[in-house]
Design a protein around this motif. Sequence first.
Motif, PDB file in Angstrom:
ATOM      1  N   LEU A 121       0.554  -1.348  -0.402  1.00  0.00           N
ATOM      2  CA  LEU A 121       0.090  -0.443  -0.134  1.00  0.00           C
ATOM      3  C   LEU A 121       1.264   1.111  -0.083  1.00  0.00           C
ATOM      4  O   LEU A 121       0.218   2.237  -0.577  1.00  0.00           O
ATOM      5  CB  LEU A 121      -1.260   0.171   1.322  1.00  0.00           C
ATOM      6  N   VAL A 122       2.119   1.273   0.737  1.00  0.00           N
ATOM      7  CA  VAL A 122       2.725   2.699   1.044  1.00  0.00           C
ATOM      8  C   VAL A 122       3.492   2.920  -0.824  1.00  0.00           C
ATOM      9  O   VAL A 122       3.674   3.739  -1.004  1.00  0.00           O
ATOM     10  CB  VAL A 122       3.414   2.249   1.876  1.00  0.00           C
ATOM     11  N   GLU A 123       3.895   1.372  -0.767  1.00  0.00           N
ATOM     12  CA  GLU A 123       4.659   1.949  -2.778  1.00  0.00           C
ATOM     13  C   GLU A 123       3.366   2.570  -3.457  1.00  0.00           C
ATOM     14  O   GLU A 123       3.834   3.619  -4.484  1.00  0.00           O
ATOM     15  CB  GLU A 123       4.549   0.616  -2.888  1.00  0.00           C
ATOM     16  N   ARG A 124       2.434   1.962  -3.241  1.00  0.00           N
ATOM     17  CA  ARG A 124       1.301   2.688  -4.057  1.00  0.00           C
ATOM     18  C   ARG A 124       0.813   4.011  -4.106  1.00  0.00           C
ATOM     19  O   ARG A 124       0.544   5.052  -4.226  1.00  0.00           O
ATOM     20  CB  ARG A 124      -0.314   1.616  -3.876  1.00  0.00           C
ATOM     21  N   VAL A 125       1.244   4.648  -2.366  1.00  0.00           N
ATOM     22  CA  VAL A 125       1.072   5.773  -2.770  1.00  0.00           C
ATOM     23  C   VAL A 125       1.733   6.509  -2.512  1.00  0.00           C
ATOM     24  O   VAL A 125       1.696   7.374  -3.637  1.00  0.00           O
ATOM     25  CB  VAL A 125       0.656   6.141  -1.242  1.00  0.00           C
ATOM     26  N   ARG A 126       3.348   6.380  -2.605  1.00  0.00           N
ATOM     27  CA  ARG A 126       3.932   6.990  -3.341  1.00  0.00           C
ATOM     28  C   ARG A 126       3.997   6.695  -5.035  1.00  0.00           C
ATOM     29  O   ARG A 126       4.367   8.030  -5.759  1.00  0.00           O
ATOM     30  CB  ARG A 126       5.576   5.972  -3.049  1.00  0.00           C
ATOM     31  N   SER A 127       3.697   5.958  -5.500  1.00  0.00           N
ATOM     32  CA  SER A 127       3.759   5.583  -6.676  1.00  0.00           C
ATOM     33  C   SER A 127       2.886   6.875  -7.261  1.00  0.00           C
ATOM     34  O   SER A 127       2.748   7.321  -8.505  1.00  0.00           O
ATOM     35  CB  SER A 127       2.772   4.888  -7.466  1.00  0.00           C
ATOM     36  N   LEU A 128       1.488   7.436  -6.604  1.00  0.00           N
ATOM     37  CA  LEU A 128       0.807   8.188  -6.556  1.00  0.00           C
ATOM     38  C   LEU A 128       1.608   9.643  -6.455  1.00  0.00           C
ATOM     39  O   LEU A 128       0.543  10.972  -6.977  1.00  0.00           O
ATOM     40  CB  LEU A 128      -0.265   8.115  -5.935  1.00  0.00           C
ATOM     41  N   ARG A 129       2.475   9.554  -5.771  1.00  0.00           N
ATOM     42  CA  ARG A 129       2.633  11.162  -4.933  1.00  0.00           C
ATOM     43  C   ARG A 129       4.027  10.314  -5.287  1.00  0.00           C
ATOM     44  O   ARG A 129       4.828  10.774  -4.579  1.00  0.00           O
ATOM     45  CB  ARG A 129       1.940  11.457  -3.751  1.00  0.00           C
ATOM     46  N   PRO A 130       4.873  11.262  -7.007  1.00  0.00           N
ATOM     47  CA  PRO A 130       6.253  10.995  -6.677  1.00  0.00           C
ATOM     48  C   PRO A 130       7.074  12.290  -6.098  1.00  0.00           C
ATOM     49  O   PRO A 130       6.246  12.889  -5.786  1.00  0.00           O
ATOM     50  CB  PRO A 130       6.498  10.921  -8.099  1.00  0.00           C
ATOM     51  N   GLY A 131       8.125  11.420  -5.890  1.00  0.00           N
ATOM     52  CA  GLY A 131       8.805  13.116  -4.434  1.00  0.00           C
ATOM     53  C   GLY A 131       8.043  13.081  -3.031  1.00  0.00           C
ATOM     54  O   GLY A 131       9.002  13.325  -2.247  1.00  0.00           O
ATOM     55  N   LEU A 132       6.949  12.929  -3.012  1.00  0.00           N
ATOM     56  CA  LEU A 132       6.806  13.018  -1.650  1.00  0.00           C
ATOM     57  C   LEU A 132       7.729  11.588  -0.175  1.00  0.00           C
ATOM     58  O   LEU A 132       7.509  10.358  -1.198  1.00  0.00           O
ATOM     59  CB  LEU A 132       5.220  12.883  -1.210  1.00  0.00           C
ATOM     60  N   ARG A 133       7.765  12.262   0.465  1.00  0.00           N
ATOM     61  CA  ARG A 133       9.039  10.818   0.877  1.00  0.00           C
ATOM     62  C   ARG A 133       7.558  10.293   1.702  1.00  0.00           C
ATOM     63  O   ARG A 133       6.761  11.304   2.542  1.00  0.00           O
ATOM     64  CB  ARG A 133       9.462  11.795   1.748  1.00  0.00           C
ATOM     65  N   VAL A 134       7.650   9.250   1.661  1.00  0.00           N
ATOM     66  CA  VAL A 134       6.853   7.883   2.669  1.00  0.00           C
ATOM     67  C   VAL A 134       7.679   6.939   3.645  1.00  0.00           C
ATOM     68  O   VAL A 134       7.997   6.164   3.104  1.00  0.00           O
ATOM     69  CB  VAL A 134       5.351   7.646   1.541  1.00  0.00           C
ATOM     70  N   GLU A 135       7.496   7.134   5.125  1.00  0.00           N
ATOM     71  CA  GLU A 135       7.683   6.335   5.638  1.00  0.00           C
ATOM     72  C   GLU A 135       6.523   5.700   6.485  1.00  0.00           C
ATOM     73  O   GLU A 135       5.925   5.912   6.821  1.00  0.00           O
ATOM     74  CB  GLU A 135       9.169   6.591   6.482  1.00  0.00           C
TER      75      GLU A 135
END
Length: 246
Positions: free
Chosen positions: A26-40
């Motif tokens: 799910l976190v990878e999906r979030v990253r794919s929708l918002r490139p450049g946002l740092r997600v941990e």
Amino acid sequence: MDQGPVLLVVAHGSRDARHAATVHALVERVRSLRPGLRVETGFLDFNLPSVPAVLESLAGDGVREVVALPLLLTRAFHAKADIPAVLREAPPVLRVRQAEVLGPSPLLMTALERRLYEAGLCPADKATTGVVLASAGSTDPEAIAVIASFAREWRRTGWRAVRPAFASARLPRTQDAVRQLRALGCERVAVAPYVLAPGFLPDRIARGAADADVLAEVLGSAVEVARVVLQRYDRAGVRSMSAVGA
């Protein structure tokens, strides 16, 4: 370019390896929708990294703004008590704002419906199908009321009936709700797990769905869930930045 506060997704954690794998997907999906946002990602229990460890690492990296998002569908004990307690222990250089939980949201309703269609239903089945909205359960009355309200709203989209059920803490259980819908005269009965990741309680839901015609998959890394994550982040981030500038 400033990408805004870091998004820290806070998951409960589980001894079941499928749980962490689903959270990471799910976190990878979030990253794919918002490139450049740092997600941990941080876990409250059972899995690593822990939330305190992630917060320490972010502080060491020079991060100063964090939006911590509880990966929860209802605002119950974890969102009200233990997550705030963990966040209060963050390094003092960090400004941490806790975002709202994911549910309720029309996007989650869309995700549940898509999971049912993936499991074999079609839109033409809605008027004759009863759906069990099967959640993990909670002792928190607010959380239970939200689930009941969500079920009523979903029913208004065209299903024959929608009944909430709970894997723990509250009744009815999934199998009882299935029987209730059969007694109501539903042509078919489907079970929609209102849970994010596999684990002990979702497995209990699946066992309770043995007499149903259709059992959907958990919400998991559905794109709709990822979009809700970003909606909650954006709302919390805007409030955080306004507070800092005040």
